[in-house]
Write a protein that holds these residues in place. Sequence first.
Motif, short mmCIF file in Angstrom:
data_model
loop_
_atom_site.label_atom_id
_atom_site.label_comp_id
_atom_site.label_asym_id
_atom_site.label_seq_id
_atom_site.Cartn_x
_atom_site.Cartn_y
_atom_site.Cartn_z
N LEU A 33 -3.49 1.42 -8.55
CA LEU A 33 -3.86 1.49 -7.13
C LEU A 33 -4.69 2.64 -6.72
N LYS A 69 0.81 -1.38 0.12
CA LYS A 69 0.07 -0.12 -0.07
C LYS A 69 0.75 1.11 0.04
N VAL A 101 0.99 -6.06 -11.67
CA VAL A 101 0.12 -5.29 -10.44
C VAL A 101 -1.41 -5.69 -10.71
N SER A 139 -8.05 1.31 -5.86
CA SER A 139 -8.15 0.22 -4.41
C SER A 139 -7.68 1.09 -3.19
N GLU A 179 -10.79 -8.97 -9.81
CA GLU A 179 -9.40 -8.89 -9.95
C GLU A 179 -9.22 -8.08 -11.18
N VAL A 222 -5.26 -5.46 -8.65
CA VAL A 222 -6.23 -4.37 -7.61
C VAL A 222 -7.31 -5.47 -7.60
N HIS A 281 -2.67 -2.92 -3.19
CA HIS A 281 -2.33 -3.57 -4.62
C HIS A 281 -1.54 -4.90 -4.28
N LYS A 340 -5.82 -6.94 -13.57
CA LYS A 340 -4.52 -7.30 -13.30
C LYS A 340 -3.71 -6.73 -14.53
#
Length: 168
Positions: A133, A72, A95, A136, A104, A97, A140, A106
């Motif tokens: 990020l 985070k 990555v 969220s 999800e 989230v 992540h 990606k």
Amino acid sequence: MKERLKKILSILENSNKPVKGRDLAEILKVSRQVIVQDISVLKTKGYKIYSTREGYILEKKKDVVRKMVAVKHSEDEIYDELLKIVKAGGKVIDVIVEHPLYGEIKGRLDIETMDDISKFMALMESSNATPLLKLSGGVHIHTIEAPNKKIMNDVLDAISKYLLGVEK
């Protein structure tokens, strides 16, 4: 078609960097759309081929340590996080989230050099795209690769201020 699929696999297996679809099309003397279809066929046959902004990558079996870590941080800390991972000897594969609507999400990154970081940061700035990020609250997941366990521990130590509940 069978021979073309074998040739695509051979090219991807022997490449140390992503291969652009247009380059495959030129080599094989077919259209870019044919390459897209061939890549889809290869994926359905179980080949792990990833489409990245730099081209196609065939996942090769390697003796590496791979770990998924939850982190985070803010958008302003993206560069610092990537720099710490790369300087410690790691590679950021992706990555991920969690999104309340889509589940999800990606994104493939494949960042392992200072040049990769520079290109990614320049693209992020020039495209005005929102980093995942932001969806969220800064939380992540990254898949990180390292050549061995010691280097993976060095990577985790380097990014410890961002980690969420990780055991080495």
